[in-house]
Design a protein around this motif. Structure first.
Motif, PDB file in Angstrom:
ATOM      1  N   GLY A 156      17.294 -21.122  18.735  1.00  0.00           N
ATOM      2  CA  GLY A 156      18.356 -20.661  17.860  1.00  0.00           C
ATOM      3  C   GLY A 156      18.087 -20.965  16.415  1.00  0.00           C
ATOM      4  O   GLY A 156      17.046 -21.518  16.048  1.00  0.00           O
ATOM      5  N   GLY A 172      18.660 -21.089  24.805  1.00  0.00           N
ATOM      6  CA  GLY A 172      17.402 -20.636  24.233  1.00  0.00           C
ATOM      7  C   GLY A 172      17.246 -21.113  22.794  1.00  0.00           C
ATOM      8  O   GLY A 172      18.053 -21.875  22.279  1.00  0.00           O
ATOM      9  N   VAL A 204      23.399 -19.979  15.877  1.00  0.00           N
ATOM     10  CA  VAL A 204      23.204 -18.737  16.620  1.00  0.00           C
ATOM     11  C   VAL A 204      22.052 -18.970  17.587  1.00  0.00           C
ATOM     12  O   VAL A 204      20.957 -19.356  17.182  1.00  0.00           O
ATOM     13  N   ARG A 205      22.307 -18.730  18.878  1.00  0.00           N
ATOM     14  CA  ARG A 205      21.290 -18.956  19.905  1.00  0.00           C
ATOM     15  C   ARG A 205      21.021 -17.674  20.682  1.00  0.00           C
ATOM     16  O   ARG A 205      21.912 -16.847  20.863  1.00  0.00           O
ATOM     17  N   LEU A 206      19.798 -17.553  21.162  1.00  0.00           N
ATOM     18  CA  LEU A 206      19.433 -16.465  22.062  1.00  0.00           C
ATOM     19  C   LEU A 206      19.622 -16.984  23.484  1.00  0.00           C
ATOM     20  O   LEU A 206      18.860 -17.834  23.944  1.00  0.00           O
ATOM     21  N   GLY A 207      20.642 -16.513  24.158  1.00  0.00           N
ATOM     22  CA  GLY A 207      20.959 -17.026  25.480  1.00  0.00           C
ATOM     23  C   GLY A 207      21.780 -18.301  25.376  1.00  0.00           C
ATOM     24  O   GLY A 207      22.145 -18.758  24.298  1.00  0.00           O
TER      25      GLY A 207
END
Length: 101
Positions: free
Chosen positions: A81, A79, A73-76
């Motif tokens: 994760g 980004g 799971v990544r932010l962006g």
């Protein structure tokens, strides 16, 4: 479009409950400090393939199950994760006992 939002409300509530349970579990685990790892158990869990499997053996009255779910799971798009690796192994055995006298 209030109808689709109304249909997703139970899903959002369940996700919030799961997130709260995970946060409580993480907080309790962080309070206890480091624990000893059993390397043999860790290796057995690492060998479980991704997906779910159930094996039934009626002659031995036994059922074995294993499941693994791995996601990143990544932010962006690039980004920071978190990688999530959820693994479970289970066994259920049943046998008949003689009546107590």
């Amino acid at each position: 479009m209030p109808l689709p939002a109304l249909l997703t409300a139970p899903l959002a509530l369940r996700l919030a409950q799961l997130a709260a349970a995970a946060a409580i579990g993480a907080a309790l685990a962080a309070r206890r400090g480091p624990e000893r790892l059993d390397i043999a158990t860790e290796d057995a869990l690492d060998r479980v393939p991704e997906g779910a499997d159930l094996r039934l053996d009626p002659r031995a009255a036994r059922a074995d199950a294993e499941a693994r779910w791995r996601r990143a799971v990544r932010l962006g798009s690039d980004g920071p994760g978190v990688e999530i690796d959820l693994c479970a192994v289970g066994r259920l055995r049943a046998r008949r006992l003689r009546a107590a006298r």
